[in-house]
Design an enzyme around this catalytic site. Structure first.
Site, PDB file in Angstrom:
ATOM      1  N   LYS A 287       0.854  -1.187   0.000  1.00  0.00           N
ATOM      2  CA  LYS A 287       0.000   0.000   0.000  1.00  0.00           C
ATOM      3  C   LYS A 287       0.891   1.238   0.000  1.00  0.00           C
ATOM      4  O   LYS A 287       1.698   1.434   0.899  1.00  0.00           O
ATOM      5  CB  LYS A 287      -0.921   0.027   1.213  1.00  0.00           C
ATOM      6  CG  LYS A 287      -1.801   1.286   1.239  1.00  0.00           C
ATOM      7  CD  LYS A 287      -2.478   1.502   2.574  1.00  0.00           C
ATOM      8  CE  LYS A 287      -3.063   2.903   2.623  1.00  0.00           C
ATOM      9  NZ  LYS A 287      -3.566   3.241   3.971  1.00  0.00           N
TER      10      LYS A 287
ATOM     11  N   THR B  19      -8.311   3.335  12.658  1.00  0.00           N
ATOM     12  CA  THR B  19      -8.701   4.100  13.839  1.00  0.00           C
ATOM     13  C   THR B  19     -10.138   3.828  14.258  1.00  0.00           C
ATOM     14  O   THR B  19     -10.440   3.785  15.458  1.00  0.00           O
ATOM     15  CB  THR B  19      -8.513   5.602  13.582  1.00  0.00           C
ATOM     16  OG1 THR B  19      -7.192   5.835  13.098  1.00  0.00           O
ATOM     17  CG2 THR B  19      -8.716   6.411  14.857  1.00  0.00           C
TER      18      THR B  19
ATOM     19  N   ALA C 252      -9.579   5.582   4.752  1.00  0.00           N
ATOM     20  CA  ALA C 252      -9.482   6.762   5.622  1.00  0.00           C
ATOM     21  C   ALA C 252     -10.832   7.436   5.822  1.00  0.00           C
ATOM     22  O   ALA C 252     -11.594   7.639   4.874  1.00  0.00           O
ATOM     23  CB  ALA C 252      -8.481   7.779   5.096  1.00  0.00           C
ATOM     24  N   GLY C 253     -11.102   7.774   7.075  1.00  0.00           N
ATOM     25  CA  GLY C 253     -12.264   8.573   7.424  1.00  0.00           C
ATOM     26  C   GLY C 253     -13.461   7.820   7.948  1.00  0.00           C
ATOM     27  O   GLY C 253     -14.387   8.425   8.492  1.00  0.00           O
TER      28      GLY C 253
END
Length: 280
Positions: free
Chosen positions: A115, A225, A202-203
């Protein structure tokens, strides 16, 4: 570096609807990161609950053998069972990213699936697209299979695909923000033209964000996360697994058309007592 065989708890659609990345076949469409957990044990418990087969590893932040005197993630998340996806988190130039992934290839016995992310700002972690393109060109030329973190710009996504990246990974919102999908229209523009997997990266903050990404038609969702920072990471990992599976099945099933101000009863009206169509 092979994927797990699909198990009996996999989504009913998974067996006939695999995620294909290059020539690699996966039954899970959830990709999970290994950062920010309490320890390696919690990392592994979350991975098991998620059902993820592709596990991302930040080479600059996680020991996979480069530090001989420290515990290695590979003892808890073995490459024999999971497909490890080394990433370039923390890199701010094409040269640093390429150097990091060359090291990963050496540490992981010539592993080529990687990645790529090249960041432009340490505050918002937004991708530096000129450096990302430069690194992608070098890595593809050197035989890497590049999955690439990028902006949600459909033109940039097309250029990355033309370079030879095996998957494009546009952000939903800023890394670690948990803000969910802020621009679904751009994602749809990318999806309309892409011939390689489009994986939201992401997000994502909670299960509904993952489901929405899959309902749009994305091939998968990568997160870290959202699971690691949850009050109960193990429970959240399981919720994300269900959300990705449900979102994919909803996409395959095809949602009903939206009908503004056009009520339609869910049960047929013919034969209702008192209606004109009922014989007396």
């Amino acid at each position: 570096m092979t994927a797990n065989p699909s198990d009996s708890s996999a989504s009913p659609a998974a067996a006939g609807d695999p995620l294909m990345i290059g020539a690699r076949r996966f039954s899970s469409r959830l990709l999970l990161g290994t950062g920010k957990y309490r320890d390696f044990e919690q990392t592994r418990l979350a991975i098991d609950a998620s059902g993820a087969e592709i596990i991302t590893v930040a080479i600059r932040r996680t020991n996979i053998g480069q530090n001989a005197n420290e515990p290695s993630l590979l003892d808890t998340v073995p490459a024999s069972r999971f497909t490890l996806l080394p990433n370039t988190a923390g890199c701010y130039s094409a040269d640093d990213a390429v150097r990091t992934l060359r090291l990963a290839r050496e540490l992981l016995d010539d592993h080529t699936l990687v990645k790529l992310e090249v960041l432009g700002d340490p505050h918002n972690l937004y991708p530096n697209m000129p450096e990302t393109l430069k690194a992608a060109e070098t890595l593809v030329r050197e035989g890497f299979e590049v999955m690439v973190y990028c902006s949600d710009d459909p033109i940039q996504a097309r250029v990355l695909e033309s370079i030879g990246c095996v998957a494009v990974m546009p952000l939903a919102s800023l890394i670690g923000s948990g803000m969910g999908i802020l621009n679904p229209w751009n994602l749809q523009l990318i999806l309309e033209k892409a011939t390689v997997p489009v994986i939201v990266d992401a997000g994502v903050g909670t299960a509904s964000d993952a489901a929405i990404a899959m309902e749009l038609g994305c091939a998968g969702v990568l997160m870290n996360t959202a699971v690691a920072a949850a009050r109960d990471p193990i429970l959240m990992a399981g919720a994300m697994r269900k959300a990705v599976e449900a979102g994919r099945e909803a996409f395959l099933a095809g949602r009903m058309p939206r009908k503004l101000y056009s009520a339609s009863p869910s049960s047929p009206t013919g034969g209702i007592i008192g209606s004109a169509s009922v014989a007396t």
